[in-house]
Enzyme design. Structure first.
Site, PDB file in Angstrom:
ATOM      1  N   TYR A  52       0.941  -0.994   0.114  1.00 35.98           N
ATOM      2  CA  TYR A  52       0.209  -0.043   0.112  1.00 35.98           C
ATOM      3  C   TYR A  52       1.044   1.371  -0.030  1.00 35.98           C
ATOM      4  CZ  TYR A  52      -3.282   3.583   1.582  1.00 35.98           C
ATOM      5  OH  TYR A  52      -3.908   4.838   1.750  1.00 35.98           O
ATOM      6  N   GLY A  59      -5.938   5.395  -0.149  1.00 41.67           N
ATOM      7  CA  GLY A  59      -7.136   5.650   0.406  1.00 41.67           C
ATOM      8  C   GLY A  59      -8.146   4.541  -0.314  1.00 41.67           C
TER       9      GLY A  59
END
Length: 515
Positions: A52, A59
């Site tokens: 990530y 998000g």
């Protein structure tokens, strides 16, 4: 010079020295090496893996893969797009504290970012260059995303800073000082903005200034007791020791130490217990009003609230609030939510309640001094001029009352006001940054109310002509305040005097004697 190391936690004392003692900082080489190893590990580990914020969107767009030739662009886009705050700039000392906390998080080697970020933060702090960070923006869940984006914007050489008291373009100040911005290497954007550093930095200053305000409130309370020549039993060892709260006992002890050489405090044994009182209606009050007699019980919980906030905020300042966490030792990357600011949010809510309580106590003690029908020893509004023609400190009471009332309204909780945002990705948020900033305002307000009481106190001492009978501790404060606020007899505008006293209280800590 204060040496900072990954092996040594920040303490509130060290933070205070850096923020208010103009001490430069130096990060040791072992810490920089640890940060370097974290970056080098992540650079290798990330290849052919989905991590990530490195090769994914951010998000709710984390499901989108980012191509290798766009990874650096992603980090710059993140910083620039989230530099979207609003409102007044956070004052420099709070920004400096936030920079210190962000730097402390990076120092621990769990962020996987380049050492240039650490070194530039060190340089900016030592050069008194402070990024423009606006008050409004963060919801305190994925950290202080918006406010920290404004910090990161400066690290890449963009945005605005304050330098030598002037608001300038970052690029101009960097050129003047020969400072080079960072170059994004891997995940510098996400790591710099993903954390609780602003709410924690503001929280650190809030704790320092709340503790200082508590000392001033304690000092004012003992001066109040001297003025009315109160009995000493309400702050005695025996009375307070039967209540099993540390805060109450600490406040009572502080009162005893501050008043140990006062010639104004009375002993009940020498008056009401003497067997020689034959009045039908006693001229002397048997017990004082609560705002004088219950100081240990009122300020005791405040003491404990400040101590609790200190523990939590210092713990957060020494924590790593990134996501994901890069673990060099176990050669892994962990995704989670260390950026969530609940600890700071709830603690700032509690702290602002305690500070509001101090402003309420101060306002009530001031009202006692101003009301001649209640205190029965002073003229209305401690007016040292001609009653009727002169008005004394009457106008100041309106300011004290309205400001204390504002604090009461501001003390409503932010912690319970979660609003879902970020396309429902952030479905429960802490509002920690708002909580910390509102607490700052409550503290600022409380200093104004406290300053008004201190001005009333010195007027009362002069009217009663008891300055020579004060304790050595309270006499010192009386002299200091009179040097700032001269005897007030003929009416004149008071707002400049008030501003000077507020500034003095905010920037000086009263000394509490030790046993």
């Amino acid at each position: 010079m204060i040496n900072l190391s990954v092996e040594k936690d920040l303490t509130i004392e060290v933070v205070e020295e850096i923020l208010f003692g103009n001490q430069e900082i130096k990060i040791d080489s072992a810490t920089k090496q640890k940060v370097k190893e974290s970056y080098e590990f992540l650079e290798k580990f990330a290849k052919n893996k989905v991590i990530y914020g490195i090769n994914t969107g951010l998000g709710p767009m984390a499901q989108y893969r980012i191509e290798d030739d766009k990874l650096v662009d992603l980090q710059y886009n993140l910083i620039r797009s989230h530099s979207a705050g609003a409102g007044q700039k956070i004052p420099d000392v709070y920004t400096k504290a936030s920079m210190l906390v962000r730097m402390r998080a990076i120092m621990q080697g769990y962020s996987g970012i380049h050492t240039s970020c650490l070194e530039l933060l060190e340089t900016l702090i030592n050069s008194d260059v402070y990024p423009f960070i606006p008050e409004h923006g963060g919801v305190g869940a994925s950290g202080d995303l918006v406010q920290l984006a404004h910090l990161a914007l400066v690290l890449i050489g963009e945005g605005h800073v304050t330098y030598k008291g002037e608001f300038k373009l970052t690029k101009d100040v960097f050129a003047e000082l020969g400072i080079e911005p960072i170059e994004v290497k891997l995940r510098e954007g996400l790591s710099l903005i993903n954390g609780t550093s602003v709410m924690t930095g503001v929280g650190l200053v809030n704790v320092i200034k709340s503790k200082q305000l508590l000392n001033w409130s304690l000092m004012a309370s003992v001066m109040m007791n001297e003025i009315v020549m109160s009995f000493d039993d309400h702050f005695s060892v025996t009375l307070n020791s039967v209540k099993k709260h540390e805060g109450q006992q600490e406040i009572a002890k502080g009162m005893r130490l501050l008043l140990k050489d006062s010639n104004l405090i009375a002993r009940r044994e020498e008056h009401f217990f003497s067997g020689e009182v034959d009045e039908r209606i006693f001229k002397r009050k048997v017990q004082e009003y609560y705002s004088l007699r219950c100081v240990p019980q009122i300020l005791g919980p405040v003491y404990e609230a400040v101590e609790s906030a200190k523990k939590v905020v210092v713990n957060e300042a020494n924590s790593v609030s990134d996501n994901p966490i890069v673990d060099v030792e176990n050669k892994n990357v962990y995704h989670g939510g260390n950026f969530h600011g609940d600890y700071i949010s709830i603690e700032m809510d509690k702290l602002k309640l305690a500070v509001t309580r101090m402003s309420m106590l101060s306002e009530r003690q001031t009202a006692f001094l101003f009301n001649s029908k209640i205190n029965e020893i002073l003229p209305p509004f401690v007016n040292l001029g001609t009653l009727g023609l002169n008005l004394g400190l009457q106008g100041m009471q309106f300011t004290a009352t309205s400001t204390a009332a504002e604090n009461q309204t501001l003390s409503n909780s932010m912690y319970v006001h979660s609003i879902t945002t970020n396309n429902d990705n952030q479905d429960i948020v802490s509002m920690g940054t708002n909580s910390a900033m509102i607490t700052k305002r409550v503290i600022d307000n409380a200093y104004q109310v406290q300053a008004i009481e201190m001005m009333a106190l010195v007027q009362a001492i002069d009217y009663l002509q008891v300055s020579s009978r004060l304790s050595s501790a309270t006499k010192k404060v009386y002299d200091q305040l009179r040097a700032i606020f001269p005897v007030y007899i003929e009416d004149r505008p008071l707002y400049e005097d008030l501003a000077k006293v507020v500034d003095y209280l905010f920037n000086n800590n009263v000394e509490i004697p030790q046993e």
